[in-house]
Every structure is written in structure tokens, then in C-alpha cells.
Write a protein that holds these residues in place. Structure first.
Motif, PDB file in Angstrom:
ATOM      1  N   HIS A  58      -2.957   4.828  -2.508  1.00  0.00           N
ATOM      2  CA  HIS A  58      -3.907   5.803  -1.941  1.00  0.00           C
ATOM      3  C   HIS A  58      -3.401   7.190  -2.063  1.00  0.00           C
ATOM      4  O   HIS A  58      -2.455   7.704  -1.406  1.00  0.00           O
ATOM      5  CB  HIS A  58      -3.857   5.456  -0.601  1.00  0.00           C
ATOM      6  CG  HIS A  58      -4.057   4.102   0.147  1.00  0.00           C
ATOM      7  ND1 HIS A  58      -5.349   3.806   0.707  1.00  0.00           N
ATOM      8  CD2 HIS A  58      -3.486   3.017  -0.122  1.00  0.00           C
ATOM      9  CE1 HIS A  58      -5.350   2.453   0.997  1.00  0.00           C
ATOM     10  NE2 HIS A  58      -4.522   1.836   0.269  1.00  0.00           N
ATOM     11  N   THR A 106      -1.228   5.412  10.304  1.00  0.00           N
ATOM     12  CA  THR A 106      -2.454   6.334  10.398  1.00  0.00           C
ATOM     13  C   THR A 106      -2.395   7.313   9.554  1.00  0.00           C
ATOM     14  O   THR A 106      -1.817   8.295   9.701  1.00  0.00           O
ATOM     15  CB  THR A 106      -2.803   6.600  11.780  1.00  0.00           C
ATOM     16  OG1 THR A 106      -2.706   5.504  12.775  1.00  0.00           O
ATOM     17  CG2 THR A 106      -4.247   7.052  12.080  1.00  0.00           C
ATOM     18  N   THR A 107      -3.508   7.342   8.655  1.00  0.00           N
ATOM     19  CA  THR A 107      -3.544   8.527   7.749  1.00  0.00           C
ATOM     20  C   THR A 107      -5.016   9.387   7.916  1.00  0.00           C
ATOM     21  O   THR A 107      -5.841   9.166   8.881  1.00  0.00           O
ATOM     22  CB  THR A 107      -3.911   7.723   6.322  1.00  0.00           C
ATOM     23  OG1 THR A 107      -5.272   7.455   6.072  1.00  0.00           O
ATOM     24  CG2 THR A 107      -2.931   6.797   6.119  1.00  0.00           C
ATOM     25  N   SER A 108      -5.178  10.064   7.127  1.00  0.00           N
ATOM     26  CA  SER A 108      -6.341  10.941   7.187  1.00  0.00           C
ATOM     27  C   SER A 108      -7.582  10.264   7.053  1.00  0.00           C
ATOM     28  O   SER A 108      -8.536  10.689   7.398  1.00  0.00           O
ATOM     29  CB  SER A 108      -6.309  12.128   6.007  1.00  0.00           C
ATOM     30  OG  SER A 108      -6.032  11.657   4.911  1.00  0.00           O
ATOM     31  N   LYS A 109      -7.617   9.168   6.449  1.00  0.00           N
ATOM     32  CA  LYS A 109      -8.644   8.376   6.246  1.00  0.00           C
ATOM     33  C   LYS A 109      -8.911   7.147   6.997  1.00  0.00           C
ATOM     34  O   LYS A 109      -9.843   6.222   7.033  1.00  0.00           O
ATOM     35  CB  LYS A 109      -8.871   7.923   4.846  1.00  0.00           C
ATOM     36  CG  LYS A 109      -8.722   9.114   3.815  1.00  0.00           C
ATOM     37  CD  LYS A 109      -9.079   8.713   2.479  1.00  0.00           C
ATOM     38  CE  LYS A 109      -8.858  10.269   1.664  1.00  0.00           C
ATOM     39  NZ  LYS A 109      -8.717   9.753   0.098  1.00  0.00           N
ATOM     40  N   GLY A 110      -7.727   6.635   7.807  1.00  0.00           N
ATOM     41  CA  GLY A 110      -7.986   5.428   8.386  1.00  0.00           C
ATOM     42  C   GLY A 110      -6.603   4.830   9.086  1.00  0.00           C
ATOM     43  O   GLY A 110      -5.628   5.565   8.846  1.00  0.00           O
ATOM     44  N   SER A 111      -6.813   3.543   9.587  1.00  0.00           N
ATOM     45  CA  SER A 111      -5.268   3.116  10.101  1.00  0.00           C
ATOM     46  C   SER A 111      -5.171   1.891   9.425  1.00  0.00           C
ATOM     47  O   SER A 111      -6.099   0.976   8.988  1.00  0.00           O
ATOM     48  CB  SER A 111      -5.633   2.721  11.596  1.00  0.00           C
ATOM     49  OG  SER A 111      -5.177   3.947  12.293  1.00  0.00           O
ATOM     50  N   TYR A 112      -3.865   1.553   8.925  1.00  0.00           N
ATOM     51  CA  TYR A 112      -3.588   0.260   8.406  1.00  0.00           C
ATOM     52  C   TYR A 112      -2.420  -0.378   9.056  1.00  0.00           C
ATOM     53  O   TYR A 112      -1.601   0.078   9.729  1.00  0.00           O
ATOM     54  CB  TYR A 112      -2.973   0.761   6.884  1.00  0.00           C
ATOM     55  CG  TYR A 112      -4.204   1.555   6.190  1.00  0.00           C
ATOM     56  CD1 TYR A 112      -4.744   1.004   5.239  1.00  0.00           C
ATOM     57  CD2 TYR A 112      -4.163   2.916   6.321  1.00  0.00           C
ATOM     58  CE1 TYR A 112      -5.547   1.581   4.529  1.00  0.00           C
ATOM     59  CE2 TYR A 112      -5.087   3.800   5.635  1.00  0.00           C
ATOM     60  CZ  TYR A 112      -5.854   3.187   4.765  1.00  0.00           C
ATOM     61  OH  TYR A 112      -6.846   3.782   3.870  1.00  0.00           O
ATOM     62  N   GLU A 113      -2.329  -1.571   8.792  1.00  0.00           N
ATOM     63  CA  GLU A 113      -1.429  -2.826   9.539  1.00  0.00           C
ATOM     64  C   GLU A 113      -0.412  -3.203   8.524  1.00  0.00           C
ATOM     65  O   GLU A 113      -1.178  -3.788   7.645  1.00  0.00           O
ATOM     66  CB  GLU A 113      -2.298  -3.591  10.574  1.00  0.00           C
ATOM     67  CG  GLU A 113      -1.250  -4.431  11.334  1.00  0.00           C
ATOM     68  CD  GLU A 113      -1.959  -5.491  11.960  1.00  0.00           C
ATOM     69  OE1 GLU A 113      -2.680  -5.411  13.152  1.00  0.00           O
ATOM     70  OE2 GLU A 113      -1.680  -6.887  11.787  1.00  0.00           O
ATOM     71  N   SER A 159       0.722  -1.162  -0.024  1.00  0.00           N
ATOM     72  CA  SER A 159      -0.023  -0.110  -0.040  1.00  0.00           C
ATOM     73  C   SER A 159       0.826   1.185   0.019  1.00  0.00           C
ATOM     74  O   SER A 159       1.852   1.251   0.781  1.00  0.00           O
ATOM     75  CB  SER A 159      -1.067   0.069   1.246  1.00  0.00           C
ATOM     76  OG  SER A 159      -1.764  -1.021   1.162  1.00  0.00           O
ATOM     77  N   GLU A 208      -4.276  11.135   0.301  1.00  0.00           N
ATOM     78  CA  GLU A 208      -4.307  10.363   2.056  1.00  0.00           C
ATOM     79  C   GLU A 208      -2.924  10.745   2.444  1.00  0.00           C
ATOM     80  O   GLU A 208      -1.789  10.091   2.224  1.00  0.00           O
ATOM     81  CB  GLU A 208      -4.355   8.918   1.764  1.00  0.00           C
ATOM     82  CG  GLU A 208      -5.011   8.422   2.922  1.00  0.00           C
ATOM     83  CD  GLU A 208      -5.662   7.013   2.799  1.00  0.00           C
ATOM     84  OE1 GLU A 208      -6.033   6.513   1.757  1.00  0.00           O
ATOM     85  OE2 GLU A 208      -5.846   6.240   3.850  1.00  0.00           O
TER      86      GLU A 208
END
Ligand code: FAD
Length: 414
Positions: free
Chosen positions: A127, A145-152, A28, A130
Motif C-alpha cells: 500500500h 487505521t490509515t489515510s484510506k481505511g482500517s485493516y485487521e 499488507s 498510504e
């Protein structure tokens, strides 16, 4: 499957993402802009000086900001490797003066678009728009953590660039992320930056560029740096490739205080005697003219009054009234035109940022953080900076390549 999170889609981030995907990882790529490679699109005056054809050891020589750190990365991903890839993908390139390599089309945008196409082709999840707000670790995983959500992810690569040209997205966010994870940020300074000058005549010559000149910088009668090449007068001072190179040398000095004196040798290839002979021939040719009209074969018209003024010669004097001493003053001035440097333009206008994440805290063989497992860095966010000539983009591509393989869990045979 390894999941690699890449923060920032500049030259480095793009290479990380492509390489990690080619090595079997799910990738990503987060970019705050609405396009990838925004800065790449303005490089090389819109033509993108991709790399250089010199040897990789010369790349290190042309990287005064910790070039040796790049040794392993340059062994694993050379200029030839980069060009092979680009050619395979259909980009034609050409070589110019000084070994600089450009796309045949002279279009940086073509390069940017090609990378975008390749990212999509390799299945990278892109993305756009973002912005990443934080990077942290949780139970052996990396969390972005972005302006749109969290990713692992199993790994995170920070490729947010430096602090210059912030309109392209490089606003220094990566330093904050690295610092929050315990990394040291070395002093951020402009490298490759135009100088401001005091004299009005400099500002009035704005737009005039000079080729094949030798420029030196002096402090209290001592020569501090010298460079041969092309320069440009601007509304604030001086710029152009040779001046940018000089700035890199001057700003690296421990004590750099202004004012500094700049001297421009307008005819570095000629000895004083040869230049004098050349002037005498021109004066013979224009014997009935005023001196300011008798030098047009020697100098750009706009520069003649400046040279005559510094030489203390009235430009309206008839050529046949110029004395030997006056002629020698003209020769001396043409080989040491003087101006006063008052400082540099701000960091935001630098071509490259010097300083950044300490190289001591990064493994040069993998680009992994020595402090935080699974965290990697590539590109200008690291404390490296090179001269102009395609060296900075190659540094971003090579470190990006190495970080991409490492973050993906190693090279896969394909
Ligand atoms: C005018 C100019 C001309 C240049 N010309 C050349 C040249 O011809 N040849 C050469 O070798 N070098 C050139 N350079 C230098 C070269 O462009 C840089 O060294 C190189 O782009 C660095 O690549 P990078 O990927 O590390 O950073 P960048 O290209 O700056 O990319 C960083 C990316 O991260 C993104 N980002 C930052 N923070 C976040 C966040 N929080 N969330 C999401 N995304 C984020 C940014 O938007 C940006 O897209 C030039 C530089 C300038 C300014």
C-alpha cells in the motif's frame, strides 16, 4: 492463515514483509511514500553500505546503543544470511575498506528496486502513498487505521524508523503508536551527526576532505574521545566518517556541554622528529620559495595558510629564514590543529536516531512487545543505534527478519 500488517517499508519493514510472506502469512505493507525503501536509496552516499563482513560479535561492539539487545537477532539472521539471500536474488556485492559491503553496481537504487521486485514476487500487498494514522488492539486482533481505511490483522509490526532525514518518511510516527499502546520512548537524540564549528577558516575550507587523520575531542584539557579516519570540512563545521563516529561517543556522555575543542593530527603516523626531518627536506627542496609554497608536498594547499597562522609563522617568509623554533611550531600545529566545536546539527540531519522504544519492553528473541501481544517492532524505531560501516542496516534487516518469522506464527519448513 496469519495476517501480518507492517507499518513502514524501510529496510526493517521490507525484511519483515518478505520473511512473514516466506513463512506463509498474508502480508499488507503500508508506506506513506510512493516508493519502498526511500531512505535505503540514499544510504552510503547513494551506494548503500549494506552490511559488514566482520563477526556478529563485532557488530555488537560497533553498536554502542544497546548492541547486546541484538544478540538473538544476530544469531538468527547474520550478515552471511543477508548476503546469501541477496546473491540468490541476483545482486552482486563487493567488499571494501573496513569490511564494508556494497552492491557491485554502487547503486543503492538497485537494492531498493530489487526489494520491491521481491515483495511483489512474494505476493505482499503493498500500500504505497498510504500513511498509517493509528495502531490499536481489538479482541486479540491488531487494527491499523490509515489515510484510506482500517485493516485487521493477527499481528502488527511497527517499522517506521527514527526521526532523522524526515524527508525520507521517518517522522517519528511509530513512537506515537507505541506510546498510545503503553510503551516508553527513551530520549530521542542525534547519533552520527556533524558538528558545528566557530572558526571562519573551518567554514572557508568547505568541501576539503582529509584522509588518515587522527581527530580528538577535548574538554578543559581532558581528552574525551579519539578517532582515526576520514573527515570533511563543511560550510557549518566538520563532518565525515571519523567525525560522525566521534559524535556518537561524545553525545553518549552524560554531561556534554559546548564549546569543546577538536584537535586534528594531520600526520598521525609520523613522530615529531620524523615529521621535522620531512619538513626540513621539503624546505631544502623549495629553498628559494616562500614558506606557504614550500609545504605543498606535505599538506593540501588550502590548509597551509591555516596551519601557518596557528603556528604563528608568516606564510610570506622565505623558507631559508625559518628558524628551528618556528619549524617546531609548524610540526606541533600539524599534529594538533585546533578548532572550537559549538554544537551539533539538528536531529533531522543525523544519520541515525539514538533513543526510541525501550528495549526493556521488547522480547529480543521475537521482537514482540512485552506489553501488547501480537505487536512487534523492528529497525531504528527501537532504542538501538550503531556506528557507520553497514551496522545500522544489518540491525534493521536482522530485527526485521526475526519479527517477520514471529509475526507469521513461527518458521515454516519450505
Ligand atoms: C544519509 C544516510 C545514509 C545512511 N547510510 C547508511 C549505510 O550506508 N549503511 C547503514 O548501515 N546505515 C546507513 N544509514 C542508516 C540506515 O539507513 C537506517 O538505520 C535504516 O534505514 C533504518 O531502517 P528502518 O527500516 O528502521 O527505517 P527507515 O529506513 O527510516 O524506514 C521507515 C519507513 O517507514 C515509513 N513510515 C514512517 N511512518 C509511517 C506511517 N505513519 N505510515 C506509513 N509509513 C510510515 C517511512 O516512510 C519509511 O519508509 C544511513 C542513514 C542516512 C540518513
Amino acid at each position: 492463515m496469519n495476517k501480518v500488517l507492517v507499518v513502514g517499508a524501510g529496510a526493517a519493514g521490507i525484511l519483515v514483509a518478505l520473511t512473514a510472506a516466506e513463512n506463509g502469512a498474508a502480508v499488507s505493507l503500508f508506506e506513506k511514500n510512493d516508493i519502498v525503501g526511500k531512505k535505503m536509496g540514499i544510504t552510503g552516499k547513494g551506494r548503500c553500505n549494506l552490511t559488514n563482513i566482520c563477526s556478529m560479535s563485532d557488530f555488537i561492539v560497533h553498536t554502542p546503543g544497546h548492541g547486546k539487545f541484538l544478540f538473538s537477532a544476530y544469531e538468527r539472521f547474520t550478515n552471511k544470511d543477508l548476503l546469501d539471500k541477496l546473491h540468490k536474488w541476483g545482486l552482486e556485492t563487493k567488499e571494501e575498506r573496513g569490511g564494508r559491503v556494497f552492491p557491485q553496481s554502487d547503486s543503492a537504487v538497485e537494492v531498493r528496486k530489487l526489494f520491491y521486485y521481491r515483495l511483489r514476487h512474494m505476493g505482499v500487498e503493498i500500500h504505497l502513498n498510504e500513511s498509517v494514522e493509528s495502531v490499536r488492539t481489538l479482541n486479540e486482533k491488531m487494527i491499523v487505521t490509515t489515510s484510506k481505511g482500517s485493516y485487521e490483522g493477527t499481528a502488527c509490526v511497527v517499522t517506521t524508523g527514527g526521526m532523522s532525514y524526515p524527508v525520507t518518511g521517518s517522522t517519528g510516527d511509530g513512537y506515537r503508536f507505541a506510546q498510545s499502546l503503553g510503551h516508553t520512548i527513551m530520549d530521542l537524540k542525534p547519533a552520527l551527526i556533524p558538528f558545528t564549528a566557530q572558526e571562519n577558516w573551518v567554514h572557508e575550507l568547505s568541501g576539503l576532505s582529509l584522509r588518515n587523520v587522527e581527530i580528538s575531542i577535548w574538554k578543559q584539557g581532558k581528552k574525551e574521545a579519539i578517532q582515526f579516519g576520514e573527515m570533511l570540512f563543511t560550510h557549518f563545521g566538520v563532518s565525515g566518517p571519523a567525525v560522525l563516529m566521534l559524535s556518537s561517543a561524545i553525545l553518549r556522555k552524560k554531561r556534554c556541554t559546548y564549546p569543546l575543542q577538536m584537535q586534528i593530527n594531520l600526520k598521525p603516523a609520523l613522530t615529531k622528529d620524523v615529521l621535522d626531518g620531512r619538513i626540513q627536506r621539503d624546505f631544502q627542496k623549495y629553498i628559494r620559495k616562500q614558506v606557504e609554497n614550500g609545504m605543498k608536498d606535505l599538506l593540501p594547499q588550502r590548509l597551509i595558510p591555516v596551519v601557518l597562522d596557528q603556528a604563528g609563522v608568516d606564510g610570506h617568509l622565505p623558507v631559508n629564514q625559518i628558524s628551528k623554533v618556528q619549524r617546531q611550531n609548524i610540526v606541533d600545529t600539524m599534529q594538533a590543529l585546533k578548532l572550537t566545536l559549538t554544537g551539533t546539527r539538528p536531529l533531522a540531519e543525523a544519520i541515525v536516531t539514538a533513543g526510541g522504544i525501550s528495549i526493556k519492553e521488547i522480547n529480543p528473541k521475537t521482537m514482540e512487545s512485552k506489553l501488547v501481544p501480537h505487536l512487534y517492532f523492528a529497525g531504528e524505531v527501537i532504542d538501538i543505534d550503531a556506528y557507520t560501516g553497514g551496522y545500522n542496516l544489518q540491525a534493521a534487516f536482522s530485527t526485521g527478519y526475526v519479527a517477520g518469522i514471529s509475526a507469521a506464527g513461527g518458521e515454516q519448513s519450505r
